[in-house]
Scaffold this motif. Structure first.
Motif, PDB file in Angstrom:
ATOM      1  N   ALA A 424       0.371  -0.854  -0.098  1.00  0.00           N
ATOM      2  CA  ALA A 424      -0.085   0.031   0.273  1.00  0.00           C
ATOM      3  C   ALA A 424       0.979   1.096   0.123  1.00  0.00           C
ATOM      4  O   ALA A 424       0.870   2.163  -0.314  1.00  0.00           O
ATOM      5  CB  ALA A 424      -1.041  -0.471   1.431  1.00  0.00           C
ATOM      6  N   LEU A 425       2.186   1.257   0.443  1.00  0.00           N
ATOM      7  CA  LEU A 425       2.970   2.436   0.505  1.00  0.00           C
ATOM      8  C   LEU A 425       3.445   2.398  -0.624  1.00  0.00           C
ATOM      9  O   LEU A 425       3.480   3.865  -1.175  1.00  0.00           O
ATOM     10  CB  LEU A 425       3.775   2.657   2.002  1.00  0.00           C
ATOM     11  CG  LEU A 425       4.701   3.893   2.513  1.00  0.00           C
ATOM     12  CD1 LEU A 425       3.525   4.385   2.789  1.00  0.00           C
ATOM     13  CD2 LEU A 425       5.750   2.663   3.297  1.00  0.00           C
ATOM     14  N   ALA A 426       3.763   1.300  -0.974  1.00  0.00           N
ATOM     15  CA  ALA A 426       4.630   1.450  -2.468  1.00  0.00           C
ATOM     16  C   ALA A 426       3.259   2.340  -4.001  1.00  0.00           C
ATOM     17  O   ALA A 426       4.105   2.918  -4.281  1.00  0.00           O
ATOM     18  CB  ALA A 426       5.000   0.234  -3.264  1.00  0.00           C
ATOM     19  N   MET A 427       2.698   1.777  -3.701  1.00  0.00           N
ATOM     20  CA  MET A 427       1.388   2.555  -4.818  1.00  0.00           C
ATOM     21  C   MET A 427       1.301   4.164  -4.294  1.00  0.00           C
ATOM     22  O   MET A 427       0.805   4.898  -5.033  1.00  0.00           O
ATOM     23  CB  MET A 427       0.707   1.554  -4.393  1.00  0.00           C
ATOM     24  CG  MET A 427      -0.383   0.331  -4.917  1.00  0.00           C
ATOM     25  SD  MET A 427      -1.647  -0.547  -4.935  1.00  0.00           S
ATOM     26  CE  MET A 427      -1.532  -1.059  -2.778  1.00  0.00           C
ATOM     27  N   ALA A 428       1.092   4.619  -2.683  1.00  0.00           N
ATOM     28  CA  ALA A 428       1.692   5.914  -2.175  1.00  0.00           C
ATOM     29  C   ALA A 428       2.052   6.937  -3.198  1.00  0.00           C
ATOM     30  O   ALA A 428       2.046   7.757  -3.914  1.00  0.00           O
ATOM     31  CB  ALA A 428       1.170   5.670  -0.873  1.00  0.00           C
ATOM     32  N   ILE A 429       3.408   5.787  -3.236  1.00  0.00           N
ATOM     33  CA  ILE A 429       4.421   6.577  -3.816  1.00  0.00           C
ATOM     34  C   ILE A 429       4.396   6.905  -4.870  1.00  0.00           C
ATOM     35  O   ILE A 429       4.888   7.459  -5.485  1.00  0.00           O
ATOM     36  CB  ILE A 429       5.900   5.675  -2.629  1.00  0.00           C
ATOM     37  CG1 ILE A 429       5.485   5.681  -1.970  1.00  0.00           C
ATOM     38  CG2 ILE A 429       7.627   6.339  -3.310  1.00  0.00           C
ATOM     39  CD1 ILE A 429       6.867   5.349  -0.502  1.00  0.00           C
ATOM     40  N   LEU A 430       3.884   5.899  -5.799  1.00  0.00           N
ATOM     41  CA  LEU A 430       4.225   5.837  -7.280  1.00  0.00           C
ATOM     42  C   LEU A 430       3.120   6.821  -7.560  1.00  0.00           C
ATOM     43  O   LEU A 430       3.065   7.197  -8.891  1.00  0.00           O
ATOM     44  CB  LEU A 430       3.814   4.323  -7.588  1.00  0.00           C
ATOM     45  CG  LEU A 430       5.159   3.460  -7.345  1.00  0.00           C
ATOM     46  CD1 LEU A 430       4.816   1.758  -7.519  1.00  0.00           C
ATOM     47  CD2 LEU A 430       6.618   3.724  -7.726  1.00  0.00           C
ATOM     48  N   GLU A 431       1.466   6.997  -6.422  1.00  0.00           N
ATOM     49  CA  GLU A 431       0.513   7.741  -7.686  1.00  0.00           C
ATOM     50  C   GLU A 431       1.410   9.085  -7.008  1.00  0.00           C
ATOM     51  O   GLU A 431       1.416   9.907  -8.224  1.00  0.00           O
ATOM     52  CB  GLU A 431      -0.322   7.817  -6.413  1.00  0.00           C
ATOM     53  CG  GLU A 431      -1.705   6.496  -6.551  1.00  0.00           C
ATOM     54  CD  GLU A 431      -2.359   6.630  -5.802  1.00  0.00           C
ATOM     55  OE1 GLU A 431      -2.550   7.514  -5.209  1.00  0.00           O
ATOM     56  OE2 GLU A 431      -3.554   5.862  -6.625  1.00  0.00           O
ATOM     57  N   ARG A 432       2.191   9.745  -6.522  1.00  0.00           N
ATOM     58  CA  ARG A 432       2.909  10.666  -5.671  1.00  0.00           C
ATOM     59  C   ARG A 432       4.156  11.222  -7.359  1.00  0.00           C
ATOM     60  O   ARG A 432       4.206  12.570  -7.399  1.00  0.00           O
ATOM     61  CB  ARG A 432       3.852  11.212  -4.833  1.00  0.00           C
ATOM     62  CG  ARG A 432       3.918  11.968  -4.509  1.00  0.00           C
ATOM     63  CD  ARG A 432       3.139  13.093  -4.130  1.00  0.00           C
ATOM     64  NE  ARG A 432       3.854  14.642  -3.539  1.00  0.00           N
ATOM     65  CZ  ARG A 432       3.779  15.252  -2.427  1.00  0.00           C
ATOM     66  NH1 ARG A 432       3.773  14.152  -1.640  1.00  0.00           N
ATOM     67  NH2 ARG A 432       4.596  15.776  -2.387  1.00  0.00           N
ATOM     68  N   LEU A 433       4.984  10.069  -6.941  1.00  0.00           N
ATOM     69  CA  LEU A 433       5.696  10.051  -8.587  1.00  0.00           C
ATOM     70  C   LEU A 433       4.872  10.345  -9.471  1.00  0.00           C
ATOM     71  O   LEU A 433       5.600  11.440 -10.450  1.00  0.00           O
ATOM     72  CB  LEU A 433       6.676   9.130  -8.110  1.00  0.00           C
ATOM     73  CG  LEU A 433       7.717   8.983  -7.571  1.00  0.00           C
ATOM     74  CD1 LEU A 433       8.365   8.054  -7.097  1.00  0.00           C
ATOM     75  CD2 LEU A 433       8.763  10.411  -7.422  1.00  0.00           C
ATOM     76  N   LEU A 434       3.946   9.632  -9.960  1.00  0.00           N
ATOM     77  CA  LEU A 434       2.670  10.480 -11.023  1.00  0.00           C
ATOM     78  C   LEU A 434       2.526  11.289 -11.241  1.00  0.00           C
ATOM     79  O   LEU A 434       2.571  11.362 -12.075  1.00  0.00           O
ATOM     80  CB  LEU A 434       2.315   9.271 -11.197  1.00  0.00           C
ATOM     81  CG  LEU A 434       1.419   9.175 -12.812  1.00  0.00           C
ATOM     82  CD1 LEU A 434       2.654   8.186 -13.318  1.00  0.00           C
ATOM     83  CD2 LEU A 434       0.180   7.689 -12.249  1.00  0.00           C
ATOM     84  N   ALA A 435       2.279  11.753 -10.007  1.00  0.00           N
ATOM     85  CA  ALA A 435       1.222  13.453  -9.923  1.00  0.00           C
ATOM     86  C   ALA A 435       2.058  14.006 -10.695  1.00  0.00           C
ATOM     87  O   ALA A 435       2.075  14.830 -10.625  1.00  0.00           O
ATOM     88  CB  ALA A 435       0.392  13.467  -8.719  1.00  0.00           C
ATOM     89  N   ILE A 436       3.781  14.035 -10.031  1.00  0.00           N
ATOM     90  CA  ILE A 436       4.541  15.330 -10.300  1.00  0.00           C
ATOM     91  C   ILE A 436       5.812  14.969 -11.073  1.00  0.00           C
ATOM     92  O   ILE A 436       5.817  16.349 -11.950  1.00  0.00           O
ATOM     93  CB  ILE A 436       6.411  13.982  -9.155  1.00  0.00           C
ATOM     94  CG1 ILE A 436       5.754  15.478  -6.974  1.00  0.00           C
ATOM     95  CG2 ILE A 436       7.422  15.629  -9.719  1.00  0.00           C
ATOM     96  CD1 ILE A 436       7.063  14.314  -6.788  1.00  0.00           C
ATOM     97  N   GLY A 437       5.334  13.965 -12.133  1.00  0.00           N
ATOM     98  CA  GLY A 437       5.604  13.860 -13.740  1.00  0.00           C
ATOM     99  C   GLY A 437       7.160  13.350 -13.123  1.00  0.00           C
ATOM    100  O   GLY A 437       7.652  13.262 -14.844  1.00  0.00           O
ATOM    101  N   ALA A 438       7.364  13.434 -12.824  1.00  0.00           N
ATOM    102  CA  ALA A 438       8.198  12.317 -13.013  1.00  0.00           C
ATOM    103  C   ALA A 438       8.830  11.428 -13.534  1.00  0.00           C
ATOM    104  O   ALA A 438       8.042  10.579 -13.510  1.00  0.00           O
ATOM    105  CB  ALA A 438       9.220  12.452 -12.006  1.00  0.00           C
TER     106      ALA A 438
END
Length: 818
Positions: A424-438
């Motif tokens: 769950a933590l990994a998915m949240a981090i990936l969502e944040r990076l996806l939102a950042i656009g990196a």
């Protein structure tokens, strides 16, 4: 960029490899200090410079030897110190290297604007170079003629030393002193010439003792006879040292004066050396130039990790920033996930440093502002941080700094804690990076993340291939397919009891089992499609090879066809030229006879012309029976007046009037002529109706009818004999009888008109015309000008002028012939 990223991706090893490829200390320092740039224009400039060096190194080695590091010397002379001879040798070597590099690029014909511009900035210090050459020889020693004073001092010292040697040699070889010496040799102590005298004979040799042997049995004595000369040598030696110091000081001042130029030249040579170091590294890695994408697209084909040996590395295809900005790689441990991620990161750092990449042609790569990498176990005992805590600390820092133009590499995201919470933590981090656009590449073992990638736009699954039968990874990266854990298959192959494996399968959730089954099917389909694509590619290559072969054959046929046509045209043109020359010769001869030479000369010329024209006509038509073969040999016993005969030389038939022995008087038209009987052919006796009776019973030719050859009817079943009339003679006589005064050349081109007009003038002269009229029309005036220019230089034209208005005015020209 972060230094931690350099250590994680082992970028320092690339720096070391690059420095090893440099030729000079300056180039090695620049290679060791290289750092990636985030400016796309600067990256493009770096790659262009490397491309030029690779292109030049492919056929010519630049003269980079002799580049020395002058910075310590320049620092010394700036402080006022004098350099040593060795230092000046390095300075001279540097000057030679500067000149060689500048001349190399000046003579270089290859297109290399960046390196040529850099080399153009090298400034040659000719005066300093000449000063060093005049003062220091090729062995690095100061020349005798470095100055007038030094030459005088050294000459005098040499003479003094020679006198000393002569005196000592005389003492050494004197018979009365042979027993006094330990050895019959001359040695030097404290820069003085001495003799090895036995201690007990000291009183026999007055002089200065400079040394003694370890046992004290031998004394090294400078005889008083050479002490004064030795003093002179010592003084000259000191004078020499002072003069050398003065010369070196003078040269040092010259170096100090050119310090700024030498520093600038050193920067340029370092740049050139560094560029060719990158070219040598590219050659070692079998690397190619990547294309810089305008956006964030990265697509590396057959990428090889540069730090893995060629025999062990497995090329992989990596794609990022095209249809997706995040790549999630799954698969078993030791399968190559981390290596794939490191390969991408290291390729980015190398490309942005201006290095070529070990990839296939057609690869492209984006330019990132920064690269963040969280790879490996960073557990810290001193800081009391667990593996999970260490990773999470680093990821927190990355999330705070990462931007839309950055590249983030995360290994085993969410590992080291409870699987459900970690996933769950990994998915949240990936969502944040996806939102950042990196741009992000992450590896994981969590099945939940595989499903997560399917449900989010911008994320793509990938896996490292694993061969279940051999329990070995293939290290190939498959994009678009998530990896299966293969835990059951691996455990069974390792010997785990079947009952345990069956129980484990019962305990696993149904949706997870179904997902793993789907993954397995996808992998099989992937292999099948790859095989089909390989077959198609092979067929395509075969078809392309056949197309090239057919095209080559067609080109060869076209060439042969062109050669044949060209040859035929050349032969045809040669035949035309030869025929024209022959006709012009005949016409010239005819013209020459139409003067006051008399009728006999004209007749002879006409007969010769007929003969030559007849021969030319017969050669042109080899299958036709010539008329000179008509009739038979004359029998004087049966020949009577009135009989018909044929005269081959005149190409005419005639009637016998009288016989005078072996000569005949023959009537040919209105002409009476005498010929020898052997020069005539018998056609028939007088009185035969319908033409002369031939010996074979056929009729003789009746002459021309309407310009066509006529036939005599063949009697008694005989065959008709075709008689080709003297075409040249007939044409000549016809032209005389039917010559026209005017010719119309309107509508012809100038070159066509010249040919027609020249033939018309020749015919008019043969017909005896003194004046002709050429109708050329008015129009644009081009034809009129061309015709009059032709008439101006024609040998048979006496004069020409425009015609009267009644004859056409300026549309026609009246020509007076010679």
């Amino acid at each position: 960029m972060e230094q931690a990223t350099y250590r994680t991706l082992e970028y320092d090893r690339i720096r070391a490899m690059l420095a090893d490829c440099a030729s000079s200390v300056l180039g090695k320092e620049r290679a060791a200090a290289i750092a990636p740039s985030s400016d796309r224009a600067e990256v493009a400039l770096r790659l262009a410079e490397t491309s030029e060096a690779v292109r030049i190194a492919g056929f010519a080695a630049p003269p980079l030897g002799g580049i020395r590091d002058l910075r310590p010397m320049l620092k010394k002379v700036k402080l006022g110190a004098a350099l040593t001879l060795d230092a000046f040798v390095d300075v001279r070597s540097f000057l030679y290297a500067t000149r060689n590099v500048k001349e190399f690029f000046k003579a270089l014909e290859t297109d290399a604007p960046l390196l040529k511009e850099a080399a153009h900035g090298l400034e040659l210090l000719g005066q300093l170079e000449r000063s060093l050459d005049n003062a220091i020889d090729e062995h690095g020693e100061l020349r005798d003629d470095a100055s007038v004073e030094l030459r005088r001092i050294r000459r005098e010292r040499a003479a003094a030393e020679a006198r000393i040697k002569d005196r000592i040699s005389a003492i050494l070889h004197a018979p009365e002193h042979q027993k006094h010496f330990q050895d019959a040799i001359v040695t030097i102590r404290d820069e003085r010439y001495v003799l090895p005298v036995k201690a007990e004979y000291r009183r026999f040799f007055p002089g200065i003792v400079h040394d003694q042997s370890a046992t004290g049995a031998t004394l090294f004595i400078e005889p008083m006879a050479v002490v004064e000369a030795g003093n002179d040598v010592k003084q000259l030696t000191l004078a020499e040292q002072r003069e050398i110091a003065r010369i070196l000081k003078s040269l040092s001042l010259q170096v100090q004066k050119e310090g700024a130029t030498l520093t600038a030249n050193a920067d340029v040579l370092a740049q050139v050396d560094f560029a060719f170091a990158k070219a040598r590294l590219a050659e070692r890695m079998k690397a190619t130039e990547p294309q810089l994408s305008d956006g964030r697209e990265t697509k590396l084909l057959a990428a090889r990790h540069p730090l893995i040996a060629d025999e062990n590395v497995v090329p992989i295809d990596i794609e990022l920033g095209t249809r997706f900005s995040m790549l999630l790689i799954t698969g078993p441990n030791t399968g190559g996930k981390t290596v794939s991620m490191k390969t991408l990161g290291l390729m980015v750092l190398m490309a942005q440093s201006g290095c070529f990449l070990p990839v296939a042609q057609g690869s492209q790569i984006a330019v990132y502002d920064d690269v963040y990498a969280d790879i490996g176990d960073e557990q810290s005992i001193e800081q009391s941080l667990s593996t999970f805590s260490a990773h999470m600390t680093h990821i927190v820092a990355i999330l705070q700094k990462a931007g839309p133009r950055d590249l983030v590499l995360v290994d085993e995201l969410g590992a080291g804690t409870d699987p459900e919470e970690g996933a769950a933590l990994a998915m949240a981090i990936l969502e944040r990076l996806l939102a950042i656009g990196a741009a992000t590449v992450a590896t994981t073992h969590y099945s939940e993340l595989k499903t997560f990638a399917y449900t989010r736009d911008g994320i793509e699954n990938a896996c490292v291939e694993f061969e279940v039968k051999s329990l070995r990874p293939t290290y190939r990266l498959l994009i678009g397919i998530p990896g299966a854990s293969n835990a059951f298959a691996i455990s069974q192959r390792l010997g785990l009891a079947d009952s345990i494996i069956l129980r484990a399968k019962e305990l696993i959730r149904a949706d997870h089992a179904q997902f793993e089954h789907v993954v397995s099917d996808l992998e099989q389909q992937k292999r099948l499609y790859e095989q089909m694509n390989a077959d198609i590619a092979e067929r395509q290559r075969h078809a392309e090879a056949l197309e090239k072969k057919v095209a080559a054959q067609q080109a060869d046929l076209d060439k042969k066809k062109g050669d044949l046509i060209k040859k035929a045209r050349q032969e045809s043109a040669a035949l035309v030229r030869r025929t024209r020359r022959e006709a012009e010769d005949i016409i010239d001869q005819l013209k020459k006879q139409f003067d006051d030479q008399g009728i006999h000369a004209r007749q002879a010329a006409m007969q010769e012309a007929r003969r030559r024209l007849t021969e030319a006509s017969e050669k042109a038509r080899p299958g036709i029976v010539g008329q000179k073969h008509l009739g038979k040999k004359i029998d004087l016993k049966t020949l009577k007046p009135g009989d018909s005969v044929y005269l081959p030389k005149l190409d005419q038939k005639g009637t016998v009037l009288e016989l005078h022995g072996k000569e005949l008087e023959v009537q040919v038209g209105s002409l009476r002529t005498s010929v020898r009987a052997k020069d005539a052919r018998f056609l028939g006796h007088a009185g035969a109706g319908g033409g002369e009776t031939l010996m074979n019973g056929a009729k003789a030719p009746l002459g021309k009818a309407g310009g066509k050859h006529a036939w005599a009817s063949a009697g008694n079943g005989g065959t008709g004999v075709y008689r080709q009339s003297g075409r040249g003679t007939t044409d000549l006589l016809g032209k005389t009888a039917t010559a026209r005064r005017e010719i119309d050349i309107r509508g012809l081109m100038v070159d066509e008109a010249e040919g027609v007009l020249g033939k018309f003038i020749d015919d008019a002269q043969i017909a005896g015309l003194g004046e002709i009229l050429v109708i050329h029309g008015k129009g644009t005036g081009a034809l009129r000008k061309g015709v009059q220019a032709y008439l101006k230089h024609h040998a048979s034209v006496l004069s020409y002028q425009f015609a009267d208005q009644t004859d056409g005015g300026t549309g026609a020209t009246v020509v007076q012939l010679k």
